[in-house]
Design a protein around this motif. Structure first.
Motif, PDB file in Angstrom:
ATOM      1  N   ALA A 346     -25.296  58.170  99.909  1.00 23.77           N
ATOM      2  CA  ALA A 346     -25.555  58.206  98.052  1.00 23.77           C
ATOM      3  C   ALA A 346     -26.571  58.887  96.935  1.00 23.77           C
ATOM      4  O   ALA A 346     -26.993  57.007  97.247  1.00 23.77           O
ATOM      5  N   GLY A 350     -25.211  61.313  93.232  1.00 24.10           N
ATOM      6  CA  GLY A 350     -24.509  61.755  94.522  1.00 24.10           C
ATOM      7  C   GLY A 350     -24.336  62.682  94.996  1.00 24.10           C
ATOM      8  O   GLY A 350     -23.326  62.282  96.004  1.00 24.10           O
ATOM      9  N   ARG A 351     -25.536  63.091  95.398  1.00 25.01           N
ATOM     10  CA  ARG A 351     -25.526  63.692  97.387  1.00 25.01           C
ATOM     11  C   ARG A 351     -26.333  62.941  97.705  1.00 25.01           C
ATOM     12  O   ARG A 351     -26.328  61.952  98.048  1.00 25.01           O
ATOM     13  N   ILE A 352     -24.868  63.586  99.164  1.00 24.95           N
ATOM     14  CA  ILE A 352     -25.318  62.846 100.648  1.00 24.95           C
ATOM     15  C   ILE A 352     -27.028  63.388 100.498  1.00 24.95           C
ATOM     16  O   ILE A 352     -28.057  64.088 100.741  1.00 24.95           O
TER      17      ILE A 352
END
Lengths: 366, 361, 315
Positions: A346, A350-352
């Protein structure tokens, strides 16, 4: 090292009879002046009836070679094919050419990427479909033609009775791919292998073609093996997903699982590098450094090592494709402990993603 | 420096004689690109977006219309003089394999633009290296051949070649679509960087809407040679007014299985032949909301208060007040004079507020 | 189709005009080309030469001479300068011989080219392929008169396996004897072309076998034979057929000059050779025009064949 267990569909007591395709330890090596090129190594896949399995990867990942090998289309002088690939109990690797010929187009059909070059430019499309029917079934010309028209109608080609005598160049790209699908489906195959079937098409046509494939799957209970590089297409269509890299499967999971909880750094990279169509726009896209490796120059150990920022000593050894506790059917090929993976994948937003830019911020968070 | 936009093309029409008649690839298109701005030009194959991009550079002479660089009309400037200003507009091509001369080293390829600008040989090497470093390559690539590089690296060379000319405008025609997914993101980030750090304006031609969203400040959507919708990227993605834009957005597969069941208004049928396009609004045979007026009258491009523009008789999410506040684009064709205003009453047929893709402003 | 025919006829007129002017000009420019001098015999007086000039119209302006000759050619009134026989009658005698030679040689070229080309392409770099390649190179480099001479001498005169030369028509000796006399000369012509064609076809067939549509055909479960013949060969034949058509036209138009001479076939080609040697313009003109017509007509036939083989091409 624990031996990885085969992904068994959860809660399916009659799973064994449902199993249509069972691939295990599949390897394909092409000869070259510099020794064998291992295009595919140790691939294990299963596909149940009525299921859509997506095989995802970039160029050189071995995804297309895997698909072609199932139909014996990679056979040739010097090609070494090892391991097991059983289709409804039939050994596809050991089958003779004539045995395979009876399966090709009849029980396993294939659709290719470029519908223009995949159709013979000098033969009428009706002829190209009818010759397939006649190759497998002892039907007359009139009957074959009638069934050809029916097949063209079924895939949504208007005025099929007239268009049956047209040549490929007289169709648009989308219509040509429909012709390819009609051809693939005309003998009622149990398995459809689609190798990048929408890559050459416009996005609106792509949506139509994917809908068509899914509708036919529902109506016929046919299984689909979808080979693609596009995770968007995967998310829209697949039940199961296998991610390939450098000739190996690096992660395999039910579709929802893969996107919700990707375990392999390469999967993070793939998911992260897609610019989002909705929601906040990242200032920079998470990327994967470098370029996909040529099968000629794969690193020893984990194939993804050279591009992986999380690489450590253990990666010098190829990790097994193993299930993590608590997630049946979700396998991956990475040495990192699961907790570590969840932290590392992450970014600040918070994005992968794999490689987050240090200064990455969200534009619309304000 | 004048107030004129960096690049302005007006009423561009591009016609080609083909076997069965005249193909109007670009039909009365007006487009401006401001300094440091990235404009995304999207549409499906055959919509005329690549032709328009080449016309801007005058790689193809327009059949009609004007091209103005910083307010100076360059439509009729002879090719010889054009060479002197061409370095200000550089192009990056789609195919990283075909667009580099295989018999020349990278350093020489990148250095060409410097000759064009008259940079002395003694300074060229430094500048070539600077250009290569700017795109993430380096001095060790100087003496390599194109075939020794990967697709992504070649595309970087293509960008470096353009940068060496120190352009004000970069025209990129599908620059990432031939690349692997993981490499695409690298290039996209690079292009975003160039805009940010060098203030480089870009015309970014692409069919991939999510990539365009990532790089573009404004976008223009083309359909059969005409711009059907344009505006700030956020406006177009969040409040698409034209049914075609909506269909395009809806068709983009989303990498999120949880959204699989979303309502999608699938576009009907096939792209009509550009040689004999449908009368009125070109999109009407495939449009779910088409009425009689759409079949006979070409809709004007209406400018709405939020900066969005749409050429549609029945646009989504447009109230009577919006229409009253809107102004109309002047079209070159005399038929445009008596054009009707967009119809707000039929506008909210479906989920008017939100685009099918589900974007929120 | 009508447009196609009109275009072709127009191009034929153009080609014939250009070729005839060229031939006429060459024979008027080259030294010793004055026909009156040669026709007048060994020790002619100026008066004799002048008389011949007048009689044959050589005193007229060149343009008039040219127009007259063209007119006579199409009237069938053209007379040879050297032996005063009617040129077209003489060509009519030679034509069946040349036609027969063209028939067999073009058949050999086609069958040989396809067979060897396929053999090579289906097993690339195999022993067979390399052998065929070697033979092709030899075939391409050997002059036809040398190969023809060897065949005529060793197989014909010496061993007596085949006739050393001459022509026997079907009405005289039946089909078998007709063929038997044409076998050696047809083969001699074919060697070169079989060599070229097999290489051309090999390359195109290899490309076709790698094409996506061939992979599709295989994925459909078609037999190997059908995949190769129906799908690959048909596409690969197109370039080879083009070459073949032109070569046939050239043989037909008297191009087999050497072969006809070596094997004593006395066809149009041999007539052309004799006439050229004696600077006899009328036969050279007539035969050259015949050759030009053959090339143009064959070209049109190839185009029609093309359109049949490849529906994307419109006439």
């Amino acid at each position: 090292m624990t031996a990885p267990t085969a992904p068994t569909p959860a809660g399916a007591p009659d799973a064994a009879s449902d199993l249509l395709l069972d691939i295990d330890g599949l390897g394909v090596a092409f000869p070259s002046e510099r020794g064998p090129i291992h295009a595919v190594r140790d691939v294990r896949l299963t596909l149940r009836r009525g299921e859509v399995l997506a095989v995802v990867g970039e160029s050189g990942s071995g995804k297309s070679v895997t698909a072609l090998t199932l139909l014996g289309l990679t056979r040739g002088r010097g090609t070494a094919i090892t391991g097991k690939a059983e289709f409804d109990g039939i050994d596809l690797i050991g089958a003779s050419d004539s045995q395979l010929r009876r399966i090709r187009g009849k029980r396993i059909a294939m659709v290719f990427q470029d519908p223009m070059s995949s159709l013979n430019p000098v033969l009428r499309i009706g002829h190209q479909i009818a010759e397939q029917i006649r190759a497998h079934e002892g039907v007359g010309k009139a009957e074959a033609r009638k069934r050809t028209i029916d097949a063209l109608t079924e895939v949504g080609i208007p005025r099929a009775a007239e268009r049956v005598d047209a040549y490929p160049h007289e169709f648009s790209g989308g219509m040509r791919q429909r012709v390819m699908i009609a051809m693939a489906l005309v003998c009622g195959p149990e398995l459809l292998i689609a190798d990048e079937p929408t890559t050459a098409l416009d996005v609106t046509v792509q949506a139509q073609i994917l809908d068509l494939i899914l509708r036919l799957r529902d109506e016929r209970g046919m299984s689909v093996m979808l080979v693609t590089h596009d995770l968007g297409v995967v998310a829209e269509t697949a039940d199961q997903v296998a991610v390939m890299y450098g000739g190996r499967i690096v992660e395999q999971a039910p579709c929802d699982e893969l996107f919700a909880d990707p375990r392999h750094p390469y999967s993070w990279g793939l998911i992260g590098s897609i610019p989002p169509l909705t929601g906040a726009k990242p200032e920079y896209l998470p990327t994967i450094a470098g370029t996909p490796p040529s099968p000629l120059a794969l690193p020893a150990g984990c194939p993804f090592r050279a591009r992986c920022p999380h690489e450590f000593e253990q990666c010098a050894e190829v990790p097994p494709l193993a299930e993590t506790a608590g997630a049946p059917g979700h396998l991956d090929r990475c040495w990192l402990p699961i907790d570590e993976k969840r932290i590392r994948r992450a970014g600040a937003d918070g994005r992968i993603g794999l490689l987050h830019d240090a200064e990455a911020t969200t534009e619309e968070s304000a | 420096m004048s107030d004129a936009p960096l690049m302005k093309v007006e009423h561009i029409r591009q016609e080609f004689a083909v076997k069965d008649g005249t193909l109007r690839a670009v039909d009365d298109v007006t487009l401006t690109i401001d300094r440091g701005e990235t404009v995304g030009l999207v549409g499906e194959s055959g919509c005329g977006k690549s032709t328009l991009a080449r016309t801007v550079l005058r790689l193809i002479e327009p059949t009609q219309g004007t091209i103005a660089l910083e307010g100076r009309d360059i439509t009729k400037v002879p090719q010889r003089e054009l060479r002197a200003i061409r370095h200000r507009m550089q192009m990056v091509f789609q195919d990283p394999y075909g667009s580099l001369n295989p018999r020349r080293r990278i350093g020489a390829i990148v250095g060409d633009a410097l000759d064009l600008r008259g940079v002395p040989k003694s300074e060229q090497r430094t500048q070539v290296i600077a250009a290569l470093e700017r795109v993430g390559l380096g001095i060790d690539h100087l003496h390599r051949w194109p075939h020794e590089l990967s697709g992504g690296q070649r595309q970087r060379v293509g960008v470096a070649r353009a940068l060496a000319a120190s352009p004000d405008l970069l025209i990129a025609d599908e620059p990432v679509s031939a690349l692997d997914v993981s490499v695409q993101a690298q290039l996209v980030n690079l292009l975003v960087d160039l805009q940010r750090d060098l203030g480089l304006a870009q015309l970014f031609v692409a069919h991939d809407l999510s990539v365009v969203r990532q790089v573009a400040d404004r976008i223009a959507v083309m359909y059969l040679g005409r711009i059907v919708e344009s505006g700030p990227t956020d406006v177009v993605f969040a409040r698409a007014r034209h049914p075609y834009t909506r269909a395009l957005l809806a068709a983009v597969p989303i990498a999120d299985p949880s959204r699989r069941g979303r309502q999608r208004e699938a576009i009907r049928g096939e792209l009509p032949s550009p040689i004999d396009p449908p009368p009125g609004c070109h999109f009407h045979p495939r449009c779910p909301h088409a009425t009689d007026v759409c079949m006979t009258e070409q809709p004007a491009l209406w400018h709405y208060a939020d900066g969005g523009r749409a050429a549609c008789h029945h646009p989504y999410g447009v109230s009577a007040a919006d229409v009253a506040a809107a102004s109309r684009d002047d079209l070159a064709s005399p038929a445009a004079a008596g054009m009707s205003a967009p119809d707000p009453s039929t506008a909210d047929l479906a989920d008017a507020g939100e685009t099918p893709a589900g974007a929120q402003a | 189709m009508i447009g196609f025919i009109i275009r072709r006829l127009a191009s034929m007129v153009l080609v014939l005009f250009a070729v005839s002017v060229l031939v006429f000009a060459i024979f008027n420019i080259i030294p010793g080309g004055d026909p009156a001098v040669r026709m007048a015999g060994k020790n002619p007086t100026d008066v004799q030469i002048e008389a011949i000039r007048k009689e044959w119209g050589f005193d007229k302006p060149v343009t008039t001479q040219y127009a007259k000759m063209i007119e006579k050619t199409f009237d069938g009134q053209l007379i040879s300068y050297s032996n005063r026989e009617n040129v077209l009658e003489r060509i009519k005698e030679g034509l069946p011989r040349t036609l027969s030679l063209t028939f067999w040689s073009s058949l050999f070229m086609l069958v040989g080219g396809i067979a060897l080309g396929m053999l090579s392409a289906l097993r690339p770099n195999s022993f067979a392929d390399r052998t065929i390649n070697a033979i092709a190179v030899v075939g391409i480099s050997l002059p036809v008169f040398w190969i023809g001479g060897l065949m005529s001498y060793y197989l014909g005169s010496k061993a007596g396996i085949i006739p050393a030369g001459g022509y026997v028509s079907i009405s005289e000796g039946g089909v078998l004897d007709w063929f038997w006399h044409l076998l050696a000369p047809s083969l001699a012509i074919s060697f070169l072309f079989i060599g070229i064609y097999s290489r051309v076809l090999r390359g195109d067939l290899l490309d076709a076998l790698r094409a996506d549509y061939v992979r599709t055909a295989e994925a459909k479960g078609l037999s190997k034979r059908r995949v190769v013949v129906r799908h690959a060969l048909r596409n690969a034949l197109i370039p080879m057929i083009t070459l073949w058509g032109l070569d046939v036209a050239i043989t037909l138009g008297g191009g087999a000059v050497l072969t006809e001479t070596v094997f004593d076939l006395d066809g149009v080609g041999a007539y052309l050779a004799d006439s050229t040697r004696s600077l006899d313009v009328p036969p050279v003109m007539a035969i050259t025009l015949l050759g030009a017509i053959a090339v143009v007509v064959m070209n049109a036939i190839i185009d029609i064949l093309y359109a049949y083989l490849d529906p994307r091409i419109r006439l």
